[in-house]
Design a protein around this motif. Sequence first.
Motif, short mmCIF file in Angstrom:
data_model
loop_
_atom_site.label_atom_id
_atom_site.label_comp_id
_atom_site.label_asym_id
_atom_site.label_seq_id
_atom_site.Cartn_x
_atom_site.Cartn_y
_atom_site.Cartn_z
N VAL A 90 -3.17 -16.09 11.58
CA VAL A 90 -2.99 -14.67 11.90
C VAL A 90 -4.30 -14.20 12.54
CG1 VAL A 90 -2.42 -12.38 11.00
CG2 VAL A 90 -1.51 -14.43 9.87
N MET A 91 -4.22 -13.68 13.75
CA MET A 91 -5.44 -13.34 14.49
C MET A 91 -5.30 -11.96 15.11
SD MET A 91 -7.34 -15.51 17.52
CE MET A 91 -5.89 -15.54 18.61
N TRP A 356 2.14 -8.38 17.65
CA TRP A 356 2.41 -6.98 17.32
C TRP A 356 1.24 -6.10 17.81
CZ3 TRP A 356 4.16 -10.94 14.50
CH2 TRP A 356 5.40 -10.86 13.87
N LYS A 357 1.53 -4.97 18.43
CA LYS A 357 0.52 -3.93 18.62
C LYS A 357 0.41 -3.18 17.30
CE LYS A 357 1.24 -3.26 23.60
NZ LYS A 357 1.62 -2.31 24.68
N ASP A 358 -0.77 -3.22 16.69
CA ASP A 358 -0.90 -2.72 15.32
C ASP A 358 -2.30 -2.16 15.12
OD1 ASP A 358 -0.28 -2.23 12.66
OD2 ASP A 358 0.56 -4.23 12.32
N GLU A 359 -2.63 -1.87 13.88
CA GLU A 359 -3.97 -1.41 13.53
C GLU A 359 -4.53 -2.26 12.40
OE1 GLU A 359 -4.23 2.68 12.52
OE2 GLU A 359 -3.80 3.39 14.56
N GLU A 363 -8.31 0.44 13.60
CA GLU A 363 -8.57 0.09 15.00
C GLU A 363 -7.33 -0.52 15.64
OE1 GLU A 363 -11.82 -2.50 17.60
OE2 GLU A 363 -11.66 -2.82 15.44
N ALA A 364 -7.01 -0.08 16.86
CA ALA A 364 -5.87 -0.63 17.57
C ALA A 364 -6.17 -2.07 17.98
CB ALA A 364 -5.57 0.22 18.81
N VAL A 365 -5.28 -2.98 17.60
CA VAL A 365 -5.47 -4.40 17.87
C VAL A 365 -4.12 -5.03 18.23
CG1 VAL A 365 -7.45 -4.65 16.32
CG2 VAL A 365 -5.13 -5.03 15.44
N ALA A 366 -4.20 -6.26 18.71
CA ALA A 366 -3.00 -7.09 18.85
C ALA A 366 -3.04 -8.12 17.73
CB ALA A 366 -2.99 -7.78 20.22
N VAL A 367 -2.03 -8.10 16.87
CA VAL A 367 -1.97 -9.04 15.75
C VAL A 367 -1.05 -10.19 16.16
CG1 VAL A 367 -1.29 -9.41 13.35
CG2 VAL A 367 -2.45 -7.30 14.00
N HIS A 368 -1.63 -11.38 16.27
CA HIS A 368 -0.88 -12.59 16.60
C HIS A 368 -0.52 -13.30 15.30
CE1 HIS A 368 -3.61 -11.64 19.91
NE2 HIS A 368 -2.92 -12.40 20.74
N ARG A 369 0.75 -13.50 15.06
CA ARG A 369 1.17 -14.28 13.89
C ARG A 369 1.82 -15.56 14.38
NH1 ARG A 369 2.52 -8.88 11.87
NH2 ARG A 369 1.25 -8.40 10.03
N LYS A 370 1.15 -16.67 14.15
CA LYS A 370 1.65 -17.99 14.55
C LYS A 370 2.21 -18.67 13.30
CE LYS A 370 1.74 -22.03 16.87
NZ LYS A 370 2.60 -22.30 18.03
N MET A 406 10.52 -13.12 -1.34
CA MET A 406 9.38 -12.43 -1.95
C MET A 406 9.34 -11.00 -1.43
SD MET A 406 6.56 -15.54 -1.78
CE MET A 406 5.61 -14.94 -3.18
N VAL A 407 8.46 -10.19 -1.98
CA VAL A 407 8.31 -8.82 -1.50
C VAL A 407 6.84 -8.61 -1.15
CG1 VAL A 407 8.05 -7.91 -3.87
CG2 VAL A 407 8.70 -6.37 -1.99
N GLY A 408 6.60 -8.07 0.04
CA GLY A 408 5.24 -7.90 0.54
C GLY A 408 4.45 -6.87 -0.24
N GLN A 409 3.15 -7.13 -0.34
CA GLN A 409 2.25 -6.24 -1.07
C GLN A 409 1.27 -5.51 -0.15
OE1 GLN A 409 2.64 -6.27 -4.89
NE2 GLN A 409 4.46 -6.79 -3.68
N GLY A 410 1.34 -5.77 1.16
CA GLY A 410 0.46 -5.08 2.10
C GLY A 410 -1.00 -5.46 1.95
N ASN A 411 -1.26 -6.74 1.66
CA ASN A 411 -2.63 -7.21 1.46
C ASN A 411 -3.45 -7.02 2.74
OD1 ASN A 411 -4.79 -9.41 1.63
ND2 ASN A 411 -4.20 -9.53 -0.53
N ALA A 412 -4.54 -6.25 2.65
CA ALA A 412 -5.32 -5.94 3.85
C ALA A 412 -6.05 -7.15 4.40
CB ALA A 412 -6.32 -4.82 3.53
N GLU A 413 -6.58 -8.01 3.51
CA GLU A 413 -7.37 -9.15 3.99
C GLU A 413 -6.51 -10.16 4.73
OE1 GLU A 413 -11.07 -11.92 2.40
OE2 GLU A 413 -9.68 -11.04 0.95
N SER A 414 -5.23 -10.27 4.35
CA SER A 414 -4.32 -11.17 5.06
C SER A 414 -3.65 -10.48 6.24
CB SER A 414 -3.24 -11.69 4.11
OG SER A 414 -2.27 -10.69 3.85
N MET A 415 -4.06 -9.23 6.52
CA MET A 415 -3.42 -8.41 7.55
C MET A 415 -1.92 -8.32 7.29
SD MET A 415 -5.65 -9.41 10.95
CE MET A 415 -5.91 -11.14 10.50
N ALA A 416 -1.59 -8.11 5.99
CA ALA A 416 -0.20 -7.97 5.55
C ALA A 416 0.66 -9.10 6.10
CB ALA A 416 0.36 -6.61 5.95
N SER A 417 0.20 -10.34 5.91
CA SER A 417 0.88 -11.51 6.44
C SER A 417 1.03 -12.56 5.36
CB SER A 417 0.08 -12.11 7.61
OG SER A 417 -0.15 -11.14 8.61
#
Length: 511
Positions: A90-91, A356-359, A363-370, A406-417
């Motif tokens: 995730v980048m 994804w165009k996300d934050e 900060e506005a970023v592009a989140v790449h999930r491979k 599973m159900v997501g927890q919105g973990n910030a360090e994993s960028m919710a991934s």
Amino acid sequence: MTTDARLTRLDDTRLRVNNPYGVEATMFASADVPVESAAVTELVDLLALQDTVRQVAAAEPDSFDLDPDIVRVAVTPDFHKAKGIPVGTVMATRGFVVPQAIGSDINCGMRLHTTTLTADAVAANVDALDTAFRHLFFEGGRDIPMTRNQRYALLTGGLDGLLNATPADLTTGLWGLVRELDVGRSLDRVERRGSLPASKVFGLSDFMGPADRPSRDGQIGSIGGGNHFVEIQKVEKVLDRTVAHAWGLKPGVVTVMVHTGSVGIGHLCGGHYRDVVRKIYPGALKHPANGVFVLPDGDRHRAHANLFWDALHNAANFAFANRMFLAVMALAGFRRVLGDDVGFDLVYDAPHNFIWKDEVDGEAVAVHRKGATPARGFEAMAGTPFAYTGEPVLVPGSMGASSFVMVGQGNAESMASASHGAGRILSRGDAMRGHDAEFEQFLRDFRVVTPVDLRRPDVRRRPDILAKKLEELKQEAPFAYKGVGPVVATLAAAGIARPVAELTPLMTVKG
């Protein structure tokens, strides 16, 4: 337990990925999760992108609107080597995107339905279901006619566009079931409603078909190869009663899980942008040693960037529809064998190979999930059916092994991934060498529906055909993958996603 010197363990579930580029990179893996040294090498090599974008910015400052930067990287527990960019990466980037980070299988993802069937009903009719599924998926039974207008609406507006452009009286083929299911009613259970805006269609004129009549194409309703599948499962265990009840996951319920993406449509987009980013790379600079090029977001290449998002959304919209139709095909097979009263409800559909165009940190970023799936918490899911639970996270095991909801927890360090599966432990080449007795036992114990009917006497007399198909299946056999248990345990312990239910497979359809 990993002993790779490039990794520093921070706690029971997290490791820091040390790199010379100053990129904040966290790997989520407990001591029970195997970590492939070659994949770590591939990841560290990827992070050289930080130097690449700075060199491009120095050579051509008007390439970027913002100072280019890799903002953060996270690695999920199913992390393994791929081709330049490890699966499970995730980048988040600022000022540029990396088309190679998701390659050609744009919007590969998962879709899950519950049914009103019992596992006993499936087991008692496995041969008839095998025959019905083979016809529907591989022998011309898909029957999804569409007009050019429908395909244009799909590619530019996703599932919303397709449904709005479909004539009310169209009930030919699978459209009757699509109508009966009222697919539009459940779009709030598809990530971003499966409807991404595109201003134009890129390079797909032949696919869209003739203007004067409906036609059938060879792409929609196709599973694809590799680890893609349509799997019939049952709810083996409920692990979170409250959330499972909200999502219709009761013990013994039969489910349908679909794993595929944009097949040939995505291949066109991915291949085109692999060429584009090489051509626009500054001629005065040496090509990156890792072979990974960037697409800047700035004045110099604005036209390419805008067309990239259109092409990306074209392919992603197709993939959402492809998974929807594959699920409907599974229902058609059930009804053909078990009657017309089989119910079918959507739990969720989400990509795990996309940008994804996300934050991140405001900060506005592009989140790449491979090969990583979104795992947002309930606050981020406001306005959806998951506002009081969090996002469903679908984590399949290997073929024949348990999968987990599973159900997501919105973990910030994993960028919710979160992980999108168990992750390979053997390459496809290595999986084909040895393990013969284990593979033969697997085939005796588990029903796999393929384009080639392995039960037919004439097929059994063709060792060339048989060997080819068995070779493909062996690449995806359970021994080629990590155990899904430690992956799920890591996600839970790290606060990334919480287990809701365990699903065990009954039969799998493989391309």
